[in-house]
Structure formats: C-alpha cells, structure tokens
Design a protein around this motif. Sequence first.
Motif, mmCIF file in Angstrom:
data_model
loop_
_atom_site.group_PDB
_atom_site.id
_atom_site.type_symbol
_atom_site.label_atom_id
_atom_site.label_comp_id
_atom_site.label_asym_id
_atom_site.label_seq_id
_atom_site.Cartn_x
_atom_site.Cartn_y
_atom_site.Cartn_z
ATOM 1 N N CYS A 31 0.834 -1.194 0.000
ATOM 2 C CA CYS A 31 0.000 0.000 0.000
ATOM 3 C C CYS A 31 0.872 1.249 0.000
ATOM 4 O O CYS A 31 1.829 1.345 0.773
ATOM 5 N N TRP A 32 0.539 2.195 -0.848
ATOM 6 C CA TRP A 32 1.291 3.445 -0.942
ATOM 7 C C TRP A 32 1.107 4.291 0.313
ATOM 8 O O TRP A 32 1.912 5.141 0.618
ATOM 9 N N GLN A 33 0.047 4.022 1.076
ATOM 10 C CA GLN A 33 -0.247 4.847 2.253
ATOM 11 C C GLN A 33 0.285 4.242 3.551
ATOM 12 O O GLN A 33 0.956 4.915 4.318
ATOM 13 N N CYS A 34 0.009 2.948 3.810
ATOM 14 C CA CYS A 34 0.405 2.358 5.106
ATOM 15 C C CYS A 34 1.469 1.275 4.979
ATOM 16 O O CYS A 34 1.914 0.717 5.965
ATOM 17 N N ASN A 35 1.860 0.933 3.738
ATOM 18 C CA ASN A 35 2.905 -0.045 3.438
ATOM 19 C C ASN A 35 2.533 -1.490 3.766
ATOM 20 O O ASN A 35 3.386 -2.353 3.826
ATOM 21 N N SER A 36 1.244 -1.791 3.952
ATOM 22 C CA SER A 36 0.804 -3.173 4.155
ATOM 23 C C SER A 36 0.851 -3.913 2.831
ATOM 24 O O SER A 36 0.527 -3.359 1.781
ATOM 25 N N GLU A 37 1.232 -5.206 2.882
ATOM 26 C CA GLU A 37 1.275 -6.008 1.660
ATOM 27 C C GLU A 37 -0.135 -6.399 1.244
ATOM 28 O O GLU A 37 -0.994 -6.671 2.080
ATOM 29 N N GLU A 41 -4.773 -13.606 -1.571
ATOM 30 C CA GLU A 41 -5.811 -13.930 -2.552
ATOM 31 C C GLU A 41 -5.962 -12.851 -3.621
ATOM 32 O O GLU A 41 -6.480 -13.093 -4.704
ATOM 33 N N ASP A 42 -5.497 -11.652 -3.361
ATOM 34 C CA ASP A 42 -5.553 -10.571 -4.346
ATOM 35 C C ASP A 42 -4.367 -10.595 -5.302
ATOM 36 O O ASP A 42 -4.453 -10.086 -6.412
ATOM 37 N N ILE A 43 -3.256 -11.180 -4.886
ATOM 38 C CA ILE A 43 -2.038 -11.191 -5.704
ATOM 39 C C ILE A 43 -2.263 -11.909 -7.027
ATOM 40 O O ILE A 43 -1.672 -11.552 -8.042
ATOM 41 N N SER A 44 -3.163 -12.902 -7.062
ATOM 42 C CA SER A 44 -3.414 -13.634 -8.299
ATOM 43 C C SER A 44 -3.880 -12.713 -9.430
ATOM 44 O O SER A 44 -3.698 -13.022 -10.606
ATOM 45 N N THR A 58 -7.591 -2.545 -3.068
ATOM 46 C CA THR A 58 -8.030 -1.805 -1.896
ATOM 47 C C THR A 58 -7.287 -2.387 -0.708
ATOM 48 O O THR A 58 -7.358 -3.598 -0.458
ATOM 49 N N CYS A 59 -6.558 -1.562 0.005
ATOM 50 C CA CYS A 59 -5.784 -2.019 1.156
ATOM 51 C C CYS A 59 -6.732 -2.480 2.256
ATOM 52 O O CYS A 59 -7.631 -1.744 2.659
ATOM 53 N N ARG A 60 -6.527 -3.681 2.734
ATOM 54 C CA ARG A 60 -7.375 -4.217 3.806
ATOM 55 C C ARG A 60 -7.034 -3.617 5.162
ATOM 56 O O ARG A 60 -7.791 -3.724 6.103
ATOM 57 N N GLN A 61 -5.884 -2.969 5.236
ATOM 58 C CA GLN A 61 -5.446 -2.365 6.495
ATOM 59 C C GLN A 61 -6.016 -0.957 6.675
ATOM 60 O O GLN A 61 -6.595 -0.649 7.701
ATOM 61 N N CYS A 62 -5.848 -0.100 5.642
ATOM 62 C CA CYS A 62 -6.249 1.304 5.800
ATOM 63 C C CYS A 62 -7.348 1.747 4.831
ATOM 64 O O CYS A 62 -7.858 2.855 4.936
ATOM 65 N N GLY A 63 -7.683 0.890 3.848
ATOM 66 C CA GLY A 63 -8.750 1.219 2.915
ATOM 67 C C GLY A 63 -8.338 2.037 1.708
ATOM 68 O O GLY A 63 -9.172 2.369 0.874
ATOM 69 N N ALA A 64 -7.057 2.355 1.563
ATOM 70 C CA ALA A 64 -6.593 3.126 0.401
ATOM 71 C C ALA A 64 -6.814 2.315 -0.873
ATOM 72 O O ALA A 64 -6.672 1.098 -0.890
ATOM 73 N N VAL A 65 -7.174 3.004 -1.957
ATOM 74 C CA VAL A 65 -7.429 2.367 -3.244
ATOM 75 C C VAL A 65 -6.403 2.877 -4.254
ATOM 76 O O VAL A 65 -6.152 4.079 -4.331
#
Length: 119
Positions: A31-37, A41-44, A58-65
């Motif tokens: 994520c560009w905002q919180c750096n969570s990977e 299941e989305d990597i595919s 959509t980041c599951r940690q902070c919701g950034a799109v």
Amino acid sequence: MTWSSAPSSAILCSVEDSMWDAVSDMEGPRCWQCNSEVADEDISHLGDWMSGPEPVFTCRQCGAVALAGDMNVASSVVFGNPGITIECFGYNGIALARRLLAEVRGSFANRWAYVHRQR
C-alpha cells in the motif's frame, strides 16, 4: 546528468519484455499509504494484468485504493514498456536506480514504477 560515479554499471532500455519482477525476493505490492502487503488472494490478479487491465487494489489495512503500479512495487511485479534495467557491480545499485527514477519522473510525465530485481 552524469553517471560517472558508477564505473562498472550498465543502463539498458528494453521494449521486448513487458513483465518486470523482483525474481527471488518477490512479494505482493505494498500500500502506498500504510505499506501493508496486498492480501495473498488478491495477488493472483497481478497475472491477469499481463493480458488485461491493470488491477485496482483496496488495502485491507487502511482502505486506500490504488492501481497496482501506483503501489510500492519495489519487491513485486509490474507490466509495461519501456523498461530500464540497471546492472551494477561494486556500486550501490538501489541508490543509482532511485536517482535514475527521480530523473526520469522529472523529465517524462508518464507513470513510472521501480522494481528491485535480484538474481
């Protein structure tokens, strides 16, 4: 710009291969905002990018799109052309790549991504 401080390096530009990946250190985009990977299941969806549209995550940690290529992809994969490859021997290749990326971004208005590829 002078690149003479990298005496044993080569900078190559290619349009032959549209996939640029981190090879041995491969991770999902961050994520560009919180750096969570991005979740496993989305990597595919990254594979679909090769022959279709760029995935939006959509980041599951902070919701950034963000589009996949707008995330931190330094240890991931991107698809696009042209590609610039820097091969460095006896020099800090990451610093050289970041400097080149900053120069390219400043000179060209298109989107650019950086992938740290190790073999």
